[in-house]
Design a protein around this motif. Structure first.
Motif, PDB file in Angstrom:
ATOM      1  N   ILE A 153     -76.378 -29.157  -7.038  1.00  0.00           N
ATOM      2  CA  ILE A 153     -75.507 -28.263  -6.556  1.00  0.00           C
ATOM      3  C   ILE A 153     -74.664 -29.322  -6.341  1.00  0.00           C
ATOM      4  N   VAL A 154     -73.346 -28.706  -7.475  1.00  0.00           N
ATOM      5  CA  VAL A 154     -71.669 -29.640  -7.040  1.00  0.00           C
ATOM      6  C   VAL A 154     -70.829 -28.454  -6.963  1.00  0.00           C
ATOM      7  N   LEU A 155     -69.914 -28.530  -6.393  1.00  0.00           N
ATOM      8  CA  LEU A 155     -68.945 -28.261  -5.795  1.00  0.00           C
ATOM      9  C   LEU A 155     -67.807 -27.691  -7.453  1.00  0.00           C
ATOM     10  N   GLY A 156     -67.439 -26.433  -7.732  1.00  0.00           N
ATOM     11  CA  GLY A 156     -66.397 -26.511  -8.805  1.00  0.00           C
ATOM     12  C   GLY A 156     -65.396 -26.025  -8.748  1.00  0.00           C
ATOM     13  N   ARG A 157     -64.511 -26.382  -9.426  1.00  0.00           N
ATOM     14  CA  ARG A 157     -62.701 -25.443  -9.389  1.00  0.00           C
ATOM     15  C   ARG A 157     -62.661 -25.088 -10.597  1.00  0.00           C
ATOM     16  N   ARG A 158     -61.890 -24.270 -11.545  1.00  0.00           N
ATOM     17  CA  ARG A 158     -61.322 -23.582 -11.756  1.00  0.00           C
ATOM     18  C   ARG A 158     -59.852 -23.435 -11.996  1.00  0.00           C
ATOM     19  N   LEU A 159     -59.221 -24.042 -12.742  1.00  0.00           N
ATOM     20  CA  LEU A 159     -57.198 -23.545 -13.170  1.00  0.00           C
ATOM     21  C   LEU A 159     -57.913 -22.114 -14.537  1.00  0.00           C
ATOM     22  N   ILE A 160     -57.676 -20.953 -14.553  1.00  0.00           N
ATOM     23  CA  ILE A 160     -57.004 -20.072 -15.535  1.00  0.00           C
ATOM     24  C   ILE A 160     -55.941 -19.634 -15.378  1.00  0.00           C
TER      25      ILE A 160
ATOM     26  N   SER B 116     -55.978  -2.655 -12.964  1.00  0.00           N
ATOM     27  CA  SER B 116     -57.815  -2.800 -13.496  1.00  0.00           C
ATOM     28  C   SER B 116     -58.076  -4.337 -13.644  1.00  0.00           C
ATOM     29  N   LYS B 117     -56.911  -4.459 -13.960  1.00  0.00           N
ATOM     30  CA  LYS B 117     -57.963  -6.759 -14.235  1.00  0.00           C
ATOM     31  C   LYS B 117     -57.356  -7.066 -13.309  1.00  0.00           C
ATOM     32  N   ARG B 118     -55.925  -6.673 -12.339  1.00  0.00           N
ATOM     33  CA  ARG B 118     -56.087  -7.045 -10.952  1.00  0.00           C
ATOM     34  C   ARG B 118     -56.929  -7.116 -10.558  1.00  0.00           C
ATOM     35  N   LYS B 119     -57.867  -6.116  -9.499  1.00  0.00           N
ATOM     36  CA  LYS B 119     -58.969  -6.090  -9.075  1.00  0.00           C
ATOM     37  C   LYS B 119     -60.364  -6.341  -9.288  1.00  0.00           C
ATOM     38  N   ALA B 120     -60.523  -6.723 -10.782  1.00  0.00           N
ATOM     39  CA  ALA B 120     -61.494  -7.382 -11.361  1.00  0.00           C
ATOM     40  C   ALA B 120     -61.648  -8.663 -11.722  1.00  0.00           C
ATOM     41  N   VAL B 121     -60.809  -9.210 -11.290  1.00  0.00           N
ATOM     42  CA  VAL B 121     -60.400 -10.579 -10.916  1.00  0.00           C
ATOM     43  C   VAL B 121     -60.652 -11.237  -9.842  1.00  0.00           C
ATOM     44  N   VAL B 122     -60.482 -10.183  -8.498  1.00  0.00           N
ATOM     45  CA  VAL B 122     -60.509 -10.357  -7.555  1.00  0.00           C
ATOM     46  C   VAL B 122     -61.763  -9.907  -6.938  1.00  0.00           C
ATOM     47  N   ASP B 123     -62.512  -8.768  -7.164  1.00  0.00           N
ATOM     48  CA  ASP B 123     -64.093  -7.811  -7.210  1.00  0.00           C
ATOM     49  C   ASP B 123     -64.872  -9.034  -7.485  1.00  0.00           C
ATOM     50  N   LEU B 124     -64.630 -10.022  -8.642  1.00  0.00           N
ATOM     51  CA  LEU B 124     -65.441 -10.654  -9.206  1.00  0.00           C
ATOM     52  C   LEU B 124     -66.168 -12.055  -8.825  1.00  0.00           C
ATOM     53  N   ALA B 125     -65.320 -12.917  -8.320  1.00  0.00           N
ATOM     54  CA  ALA B 125     -64.618 -13.654  -7.211  1.00  0.00           C
ATOM     55  C   ALA B 125     -65.766 -13.436  -6.607  1.00  0.00           C
ATOM     56  N   HIS B 126     -65.516 -12.371  -5.370  1.00  0.00           N
ATOM     57  CA  HIS B 126     -66.487 -12.016  -4.276  1.00  0.00           C
ATOM     58  C   HIS B 126     -67.997 -11.465  -4.272  1.00  0.00           C
TER      59      HIS B 126
ATOM     60  N   VAL C 136     -66.122 -17.984 -14.960  1.00  0.00           N
ATOM     61  CA  VAL C 136     -65.191 -17.977 -15.854  1.00  0.00           C
ATOM     62  C   VAL C 136     -66.114 -17.370 -18.068  1.00  0.00           C
ATOM     63  N   ASP C 137     -67.341 -17.071 -18.014  1.00  0.00           N
ATOM     64  CA  ASP C 137     -67.511 -16.830 -19.150  1.00  0.00           C
ATOM     65  C   ASP C 137     -67.245 -14.880 -18.924  1.00  0.00           C
ATOM     66  N   GLU C 138     -67.737 -14.032 -17.693  1.00  0.00           N
ATOM     67  CA  GLU C 138     -67.858 -12.797 -17.597  1.00  0.00           C
ATOM     68  C   GLU C 138     -66.187 -12.490 -17.637  1.00  0.00           C
ATOM     69  N   ILE C 139     -65.263 -13.339 -17.686  1.00  0.00           N
ATOM     70  CA  ILE C 139     -64.173 -13.126 -17.447  1.00  0.00           C
ATOM     71  C   ILE C 139     -63.426 -12.857 -18.925  1.00  0.00           C
ATOM     72  N   ARG C 140     -63.987 -13.663 -19.504  1.00  0.00           N
ATOM     73  CA  ARG C 140     -64.028 -13.963 -20.631  1.00  0.00           C
ATOM     74  C   ARG C 140     -63.651 -12.847 -22.082  1.00  0.00           C
ATOM     75  N   SER C 141     -65.183 -12.102 -21.456  1.00  0.00           N
ATOM     76  CA  SER C 141     -65.594 -11.214 -22.034  1.00  0.00           C
ATOM     77  C   SER C 141     -64.417 -10.361 -22.009  1.00  0.00           C
ATOM     78  N   MET C 142     -64.126  -9.656 -21.009  1.00  0.00           N
ATOM     79  CA  MET C 142     -63.142  -8.907 -20.654  1.00  0.00           C
ATOM     80  C   MET C 142     -61.566  -8.449 -22.006  1.00  0.00           C
ATOM     81  N   ARG C 143     -60.637  -8.192 -22.118  1.00  0.00           N
ATOM     82  CA  ARG C 143     -60.218  -8.155 -23.420  1.00  0.00           C
ATOM     83  C   ARG C 143     -58.506  -8.330 -22.355  1.00  0.00           C
ATOM     84  N   TRP C 144     -58.199  -9.415 -23.295  1.00  0.00           N
ATOM     85  CA  TRP C 144     -56.536  -9.914 -22.412  1.00  0.00           C
ATOM     86  C   TRP C 144     -56.186 -10.243 -23.657  1.00  0.00           C
ATOM     87  N   GLN C 145     -54.783 -10.597 -23.543  1.00  0.00           N
ATOM     88  CA  GLN C 145     -53.748 -10.634 -24.882  1.00  0.00           C
ATOM     89  C   GLN C 145     -53.763 -12.760 -24.835  1.00  0.00           C
TER      90      GLN C 145
END
Length: 442
Positions: free
Chosen positions: A160-167, A176-186, A215-224
């Motif tokens: 068990i490790v507490l992790g943090r990321r800055l993306i 749709s992206k804004r919603k996905a960022v929040v929903d995926l965190a939940h 991070v793996d899932e958010i990367r799979s979306m289409r981003w500039q």
């Protein structure tokens, strides 16, 4: 305007962009094909270890470009080196080419119905200098995340490790992206903050394994462009200690477009150094310990918002609304802050002041594009280049970021004293003196 007149104007504007390319680049850097329809730009992709490989970007201008909205640049890219070049880097460049093509296409789509060559070339150069290096570096990070998870488990029996990321993302705008960022965190029981706009910044906190999955899932979306710029791991004894060690909200909170808001929240949570990684400011220490170090980190946060600025005077705007819309769009695309204000002068014509604030390269890119784009209309109502914009002063800024809503259409007109206060708050005595000199000259 008749069809013949439209085609003649389109041809004239295409030739103007071609002339700009010939003037801006050397013959070995960019050239135009015999039919005068495709611009080729040679780009050098370099990794952080100093190796490099050439990529050829091709922009084809279809009939009707840049007048017709459906006439969008056709964009392609390919490796321009022989097969004997650095094999590993060549493979990474080949894998990254779809990303380059996609960001260039998105940039072209932002300027449908107007000239977009410069915007696309600027975005391509930004991709080469920033995105590609991040892509190469992060390709190693992706596998290291999973390897790191096993390593963490081997060091801590309970795993068990507490992790943090800055993306960091080029932008987060689409609902749709804004919603996905929040929903995926939940979904992954992660908390933190999401700042939308240009750039987009997401800070997450929770179980390290969930951070990796997020991070793996958010990367799979289409981003500039999207990359992890900072991360932290804190070993804990059990799930209860993990929950007690959280310093960010347990639920993801979406913040506004102002970077100072997420900066302040991170500072209050003691995560100054993690936030600073969003601007590629890294520290060898894992945390801020002393008060002196905290003050330095806080100072860095405050001073890096507006590193550079240009104070400009525009003689007139015939199509004021359209002109200001173009300025907002160009500034936002470069990640810059825009100021547009007018005030009365001794003549019948108001003083128009425009300022671009941001990182030096971004500000210069907006200025260069401003000078080469058709931003206004002439006396006949035809789109025209800006010939009467003057840069009063340009350079690094020493003033801290001021809490002023700089670009609001309903606050466009201000009094002279108020404008003096705003300019002095942004650029200090130098900006104030330049403005006062302009007022006296008129």
């Amino acid at each position: 305007m008749s069809a013949e007149e439209k085609e003649e104007e389109a041809k004239e504007r295409r030739m103007a962009e071609i002339e700009f390319v010939r003037a801006a680049y050397g013959e070995d850097e960019a050239w135009v094909d015999e039919k005068q329809t495709t611009i080729h730009r040679r780009l050098r992709c370099s990794s952080s270890d100093g190796n490099g490989i050439n990529v050829l970007l091709s922009l084809t201008m279809p009939d009707g470009y840049p007048i017709e909205e459906e006439a969008i640049l056709v964009i392609d890219a390919r490796i321009n080196d022989d097969a004997s070049s650095c094999t590993n880097l060549r493979k990474k460049a080949m894998d990254a080419l779809p990303s380059l093509i996609e960001v260039c296409r998105l940039s072209a789509l932002e300027y449908v119905g107007s000239e977009s060559i410069f915007a696309v070339l600027s975005r391509a150069e930004e991709w080469i200098s920033t995105d590609f290096v991040d892509i190469v570096d992060s390709s190693s990070q992706i596998s290291s995340y999973h390897a790191g998870e096993d390593e963490i488990k081997s060091k801590h029996n309970n795993g068990i490790v507490l992790g943090r990321r800055l993306i960091h993302s080029h932008h987060i705008i689409a609902q749709s992206k804004r919603k996905a960022v929040v929903d995926l965190a939940h979904q992954y029981n992660l908390g933190g903050y999401s700042k939308y706009g240009w750039p987009g910044v997401v800070v997450i906190e929770g179980d390290e394994r969930d951070c990796i999955s997020y991070v793996d899932e958010i990367r799979s979306m289409r981003w500039q462009h999207l990359v992890v710029r900072g991360e932290e791991q804190v070993p804990v004894r059990d799930q209860e200690e993990l929950e007690q060690s959280r310093v960010l909200p347990n639920k993801m909170q979406e913040l506004g477009e102002d970077m100072s808001c997420i900066a302040e929240r991170c500072k209050q949570a003691g995560l100054e150094e993690l936030f600073l990684t969003s601007m590629k400011i890294y520290s060898k220490k894992e945390s801020v310990n002393s008060d002196d170090q905290k003050e330095t980190a806080e100072s860095s946060i405050q001073s890096t918002f507006w590193q550079y600025g240009a104070l400009c005077h525009v003689d007139h705007m015939r199509d004021g609304k359209g002109y200001r819309k173009w300025l907002r769009k160009a500034s936002a695309a470069a990640g810059c802050t825009l100021l547009v204000k007018t005030c009365e002068s001794k003549t019948n014509r108001p003083l128009i002041i425009v300022s671009i604030l941001g990182e030096e390269n971004d500000v210069k890119r907006v200025l260069k594009r401003w000078r080469t784009s058709r931003v206004d209309v002439d006396s006949a109502g035809k789109p025209c280049l800006e010939r009467m914009m003057t840069v009063l002063t340009e350079g690094k800024l020493s003033q801290p970021k001021v809490d002023i809503r700089l670009d609001q259409e309903d606050q466009l007109i201000v009094s002279g004293p108020i404008l003096c206060n705003i300019l002095q708050a942004i650029g200090g005595t130098e900006w104030l003196n330049e403005f006062e000199s302009l007022v006296h000259m008129r």
